[in-house]
Design an enzyme around this catalytic site. Structure first.
Site, mmCIF file in Angstrom:
data_model
loop_
_atom_site.group_PDB
_atom_site.id
_atom_site.type_symbol
_atom_site.label_atom_id
_atom_site.label_comp_id
_atom_site.label_asym_id
_atom_site.label_seq_id
_atom_site.Cartn_x
_atom_site.Cartn_y
_atom_site.Cartn_z
ATOM 1 N N ASP A 93 3.585 9.669 -0.693
ATOM 2 C CA ASP A 93 2.416 8.877 -0.294
ATOM 3 C C ASP A 93 2.180 7.810 -1.349
ATOM 4 O O ASP A 93 2.228 8.103 -2.545
ATOM 5 C CB ASP A 93 1.181 9.803 -0.189
ATOM 6 C CG ASP A 93 0.168 9.321 0.846
ATOM 7 O OD1 ASP A 93 0.049 8.092 1.029
ATOM 8 O OD2 ASP A 93 -0.502 10.176 1.460
ATOM 9 N N HIS A 138 0.815 -1.222 0.000
ATOM 10 C CA HIS A 138 0.000 0.000 0.000
ATOM 11 C C HIS A 138 0.843 1.264 0.000
ATOM 12 O O HIS A 138 0.323 2.354 -0.238
ATOM 13 C CB HIS A 138 -0.916 0.007 1.232
ATOM 14 C CG HIS A 138 -1.985 -1.041 1.166
ATOM 15 N ND1 HIS A 138 -3.310 -0.735 0.957
ATOM 16 C CD2 HIS A 138 -1.922 -2.396 1.236
ATOM 17 C CE1 HIS A 138 -4.021 -1.846 0.924
ATOM 18 N NE2 HIS A 138 -3.204 -2.872 1.092
HETATM 19 P P1 ADP Z 1 -2.910 6.539 5.111
HETATM 20 O O1 ADP Z 1 -3.245 5.161 4.645
HETATM 21 O O2 ADP Z 1 -1.454 6.846 5.043
HETATM 22 O O3 ADP Z 1 -3.453 6.868 6.467
HETATM 23 P P2 ADP Z 1 -4.872 7.594 3.143
HETATM 24 O O4 ADP Z 1 -5.175 8.997 2.755
HETATM 25 O O5 ADP Z 1 -4.678 6.676 1.992
HETATM 26 O O6 ADP Z 1 -3.599 7.618 4.111
HETATM 27 O O7 ADP Z 1 -6.065 6.999 4.004
HETATM 28 C C1 ADP Z 1 -6.479 7.608 5.197
HETATM 29 C C2 ADP Z 1 -7.866 7.094 5.564
HETATM 30 O O8 ADP Z 1 -8.128 7.407 6.924
HETATM 31 C C3 ADP Z 1 -8.970 7.747 4.740
HETATM 32 O O9 ADP Z 1 -9.991 6.823 4.483
HETATM 33 C C4 ADP Z 1 -9.476 8.870 5.665
HETATM 34 O O10 ADP Z 1 -10.830 9.210 5.495
HETATM 35 C C5 ADP Z 1 -9.266 8.258 7.025
HETATM 36 N N1 ADP Z 1 -8.989 9.316 7.995
HETATM 37 C C6 ADP Z 1 -7.936 10.161 7.996
HETATM 38 N N2 ADP Z 1 -8.021 11.020 9.019
HETATM 39 C C7 ADP Z 1 -9.160 10.721 9.676
HETATM 40 C C8 ADP Z 1 -9.818 11.244 10.841
HETATM 41 N N3 ADP Z 1 -9.302 12.275 11.548
HETATM 42 N N4 ADP Z 1 -10.975 10.677 11.229
HETATM 43 C C9 ADP Z 1 -11.489 9.647 10.538
HETATM 44 N N5 ADP Z 1 -10.927 9.110 9.451
HETATM 45 C C10 ADP Z 1 -9.772 9.631 9.020
HETATM 46 O O1 F6P Z 2 -0.969 1.773 4.096
HETATM 47 C C1 F6P Z 2 -0.871 2.667 5.115
HETATM 48 C C2 F6P Z 2 -0.901 2.095 6.518
HETATM 49 O O2 F6P Z 2 0.367 2.009 6.987
HETATM 50 C C3 F6P Z 2 -1.536 0.748 6.745
HETATM 51 O O3 F6P Z 2 -0.757 -0.382 6.522
HETATM 52 C C4 F6P Z 2 -1.882 0.899 8.173
HETATM 53 O O4 F6P Z 2 -2.792 -0.020 8.660
HETATM 54 C C5 F6P Z 2 -2.400 2.325 8.225
HETATM 55 O O5 F6P Z 2 -1.584 3.012 7.344
HETATM 56 C C6 F6P Z 2 -2.430 2.965 9.599
HETATM 57 O O6 F6P Z 2 -1.241 2.792 10.297
HETATM 58 P P1 F6P Z 2 -1.130 1.910 11.607
HETATM 59 O O7 F6P Z 2 -1.718 0.574 11.308
HETATM 60 O O8 F6P Z 2 0.326 1.871 11.901
HETATM 61 O O9 F6P Z 2 -1.925 2.636 12.649
#
Ligand code: ADP
Ligand code: F6P
Length: 473
Positions: free
Chosen positions: A378, A169
Site C-alpha cells: 500500500d 499516491h
Molecule cells: P485507498 O486509497 O487504496 O482506497 P486508503 O486507506 O489510503 O486506501 O484510503 C481509503 C479511504 O476510503 C479512507 O479515507 C477510508 O475512510 C475510505 N473508505 C474505505 N472504505 C470505506 C467504506 N466502506 N465506506 C466509506 N469510506 C471508506
Molecule cells: O491512490 C489510490 C487510488 O487509486 C486513487 O487514485 C483512486 O481515486 C482511488 O484509489 C480509488 O480508486 P478508483 O478511482 O479506481 O475507484
C-alpha cells in the site's frame, strides 16, 4: 448536492486527478445522484481544495456523458469526459489492469496491451488540454497519481509558463519490476515534465532517480535531476496524511459516540471488536486477514461468544476481472467461516460490502478495540491514520502491515508480515491481550504523530517545495 454554476474561466491553482471528488451515479429509474468518490486520494485532497481557491480537473465517473464545469462545496469542478471504450481501455485497462498490479509488487499479473496504452496516451492528452485551458498564466498545477503520469510533459509542451507538480499516491515499484513495462521510458519522460515529483516514501523517490539515471541517462545529484533541456526536476517523498483534527472532532461528537455504543450493542456487546475497512482490492490482504481470524476461533484461541470482526469493504473497480474474482472469494470465505463456526445471533464476521458516510466510519473506528490493516502492499493507507485520529483516549490497538507506507510513521503499531498467517494470528492476540499500559504507551505516540503531521502539513510541504522550483513566469 453539486450546483451547476457559472464557471470561472481560469484558476491560479489547479488540481488534476483521474476522478473528481464526487461521482455522478444514475439510478435504474433515471434519477441522478452525486456521491463522494472512493479512495484515499479524494479523502486527502478534498480538505486541501476546500481551503484553496482553485479548480479541480477530473473525470466525473460516468461513461459517455458530457458535463459542463460546476461548483460543489466551494470547489470549482472541471469535468473531463470519457467514452465507454476509454473507461475500458484507459481506466480499467492500462490504469487498473497494467499499472496498478505492476506498481503493487505484481500481486496480480499486469496485462500489457498496446490498445490500452494508446487509450492511456490519448486520455492523458485530453487531461493536459483541459488543464491548459483552465490554468492562468504562471499558475501552479498539481497532477495526481498513476492514471496521469504522461500529463506533466504533455502539459509543459502546451504551457511552458506553468509550475507543475506531480504526486504519486501509490508505491513506485522496484526498478526490476518497473522495467517490465514496454512503455517504461515514455512514463519516465512524462513524469520529468514536472518541476517536482513527489512519492509517499523515500524508497519510491530513489527507485525513480535510479531509473532516470540508468534508462534516460540523465544526470542526478541527490534528489535533483538535470534534464537534457537543462531544467531541474526534484524527486522527494511526502507521506500523505488526513484532516486529523476534523476527524477527531467528528469522532468526539455526541451522535458518533452514541452510534459507536449502538454498533457494539447490535453486535452483542463483544469483549473485543476487531475492525477492517478497505476498498475491496486484492492489494489489501483481506482473505489472509479473515482466514487468520477464523482459525483463531476454530482452534479455540478466541471464543466466538466474546469477539466479533466487522469487515467493511467498499465496492471498487467492479468490471475488472481480478476484482470480480476477489468479491467471489470473499463471499465464499466469509460464508464458510460463518457457516462453520457461527452460532445463532453470533456470526463471527460481519461483512459489509458497502460505502458509508464519514460519521458512520468515525463511529466504527471509535467502537473498535483492534483495527486490522494488513495490505500486501500500500502506498500509504489512510485507514490506519483515521483509526488513530478517532481515539478519544490512549486506548485501542492498531495491527498494521509492514508493507503499508504508514508503517514508516506508525512504528508503535503491532507490525505484521501480511503473508504470514501464523504471524498475523499471533499479532491479533498480542494486540488484543497487551496490557492497557503498553497499549497506552503505543497509542500516545501514534496519536501525536497523526495530529502533528496532518494534511495541511503535507500539502504545504509539497507546495512550498514546488514554489521554489520551476519557471519564473
Ligand atoms: P485507498 O486509497 O487504496 O482506497 P486508503 O486507506 O489510503 O486506501 O484510503 C481509503 C479511504 O476510503 C479512507 O479515507 C477510508 O475512510 C475510505 N473508505 C474505505 N472504505 C470505506 C467504506 N466502506 N465506506 C466509506 N469510506 C471508506
Ligand atoms: O491512490 C489510490 C487510488 O487509486 C486513487 O487514485 C483512486 O481515486 C482511488 O484509489 C480509488 O480508486 P478508483 O478511482 O479506481 O475507484
Amino acid at each position: 448536492t453539486p450546483e451547476p454554476a457559472e464557471s470561472k474561466a481560469t484558476a491560479s491553482f489547479v488540481v488534476v486527478a483521474n476522478r473528481l471528488p464526487v461521482d455522478r451515479v444514475e439510478h435504474a429509474d433515471g434519477s441522478v445522484d452525486w456521491r463522494t468518490s472512493p479512495g484515499g486520494l479524494v479523502t486527502a485532497l478534498e480538505p486541501v481544495m476546500r481551503r484553496q481557491d482553485g479548480a479541480w480537473v477530473g473525470w466525473h465517473g460516468a461513461p459517455d456523458e458530457a458535463l459542463e464545469p460546476f461548483e460543489n462545496d466551494g470547489i470549482q469542478l472541471v469535468p473531463v469526459d470519457l467514452t465507454a471504450a476509454e473507461v475500458e481501455d484507459y481506466y480499467e485497462g492500462f490504469s487498473n489492469g497494467t499499472l496498478w498490479p505492476l506498481y503493487h509488487d505484481v500481486i496480480a499479473t499486469p496485462g500489457f496491451h498496446r490498445e490500452w496504452w494508446d487509450a492511456y496516451r490519448k486520455v492523458n492528452q485530453r487531461f493536459a488540454e483541459r488543464t491548459a485551458a483552465v490554468a492562468e498564466q504562471g499558475a501552479v498545477v498539481w497532477v495526481q497519481d498513476y492514471q496521469l503520469q504522461l500529463v506533466p510533459a504533455m502539459l509543459r509542451a502546451l504551457r511552458p509558463d506553468l509550475r507543475i507538480g506531480f504526486f504519486l499516491h501509490i508505491p513506485f515499484p522496484p526498478t526490476e519490476l518497473f522495467q517490465q513495462l514496454p512503455w517504461r521510458d515514455q512514463i519516465l519522460e512524462g513524469l520529468l515534465g514536472a518541476d517536482l515529483v513527489g512519492f509517499q516514501v523515500s524508497g519510491g523517490a530513489q527507485n525513480f532517480l535510479r531509473l532516470v539515471r540508468a534508462r534516460l541517462r540523465q544526470e542526478t545529484h541527490r534528489d535533483e535531476i538535470r534534464t537534457a533541456e537543462g531544467r531541474t526536476v526534484l524527486a522527494r517523498s511526502y507521506p500523505i496524511a488526513i484532516d486529523a483534527s476534523e476527524l477527531h472532532e467528528l469522532s468526539a461528537s455526541e451522535p458518533v459516540a452514541a452510534r459507536a455504543a449502538e454498533i457494539r450493542h447490535d453486535l452483542g456487546d463483544p469483549d473485543v471488536l476487531f475492525l477492517g475497512v478497505d476498498r475491496l482490492d486484492y492489494t489489501k490482504g483481506l482473505l489472509a486477514r479473515l482466514q487468520a481470524f477464523g482459525e483463531l476461533i476454530e482452534d479455540g484461541t478466541l471464543d466466538v461468544d466474546k469477539v466479533a470482526f466487522v469487515q467493511v469493504a467498499t465496492p471498487s473497480r467492479e468490471r475488472v476481472e481480478e476484482y470480480r474474482q476477489l468479491r467471489d472469494e470473499m463471499d465464499r470465505l466469509v460464508g464458510r467461516i460463518n457457516g462453520d463456526i457461527g452460532r445463532i445471533g453470533r456470526p463471527p464476521i460481519t461483512y459489509l460490502h458497502a460505502s458509508y458516510p464519514r460519521d458512520e466510519m468515525a463511529a466504527l473506528y471509535r467502537a473498535a478495540d483492534v483495527m486490522v490493516v494488513t495490505p500486501l502492499r500500500d502506498g500509504m493507507n489512510l485507514v490506519a491514520k483515521e483509526y488513530v485520529a478517532c481515539r478519544q483516549a490512549d486506548d485501542g490497538a492498531l495491527v498494521l502491515s509492514e508493507f503499508a507506507g504508514a508503517a514508516r510513521e506508525l512504528r508503535q503499531a503491532y507490525l505484521v508480515n501480511p503473508y504470514d498467517v501464523n504471524g498475523m494470528k499471533d499479532k491479533l492476540i498480542e494486540a488484543m491481550q497487551d496490557s492497557p499500559r503498553n497499549k497506552a504507551r503505543r497509542m500516545k505516540v501514534m496519536r501525536r504523530q497523526v495530529a502533528e503531521h496532518d494534511i495541511d502539513h503535507w500539502a504545504s510541504a509539497f507546495l512550498d517545495d514546488l514554489g521554489k522550483t520551476g519557471p519564473k513566469a
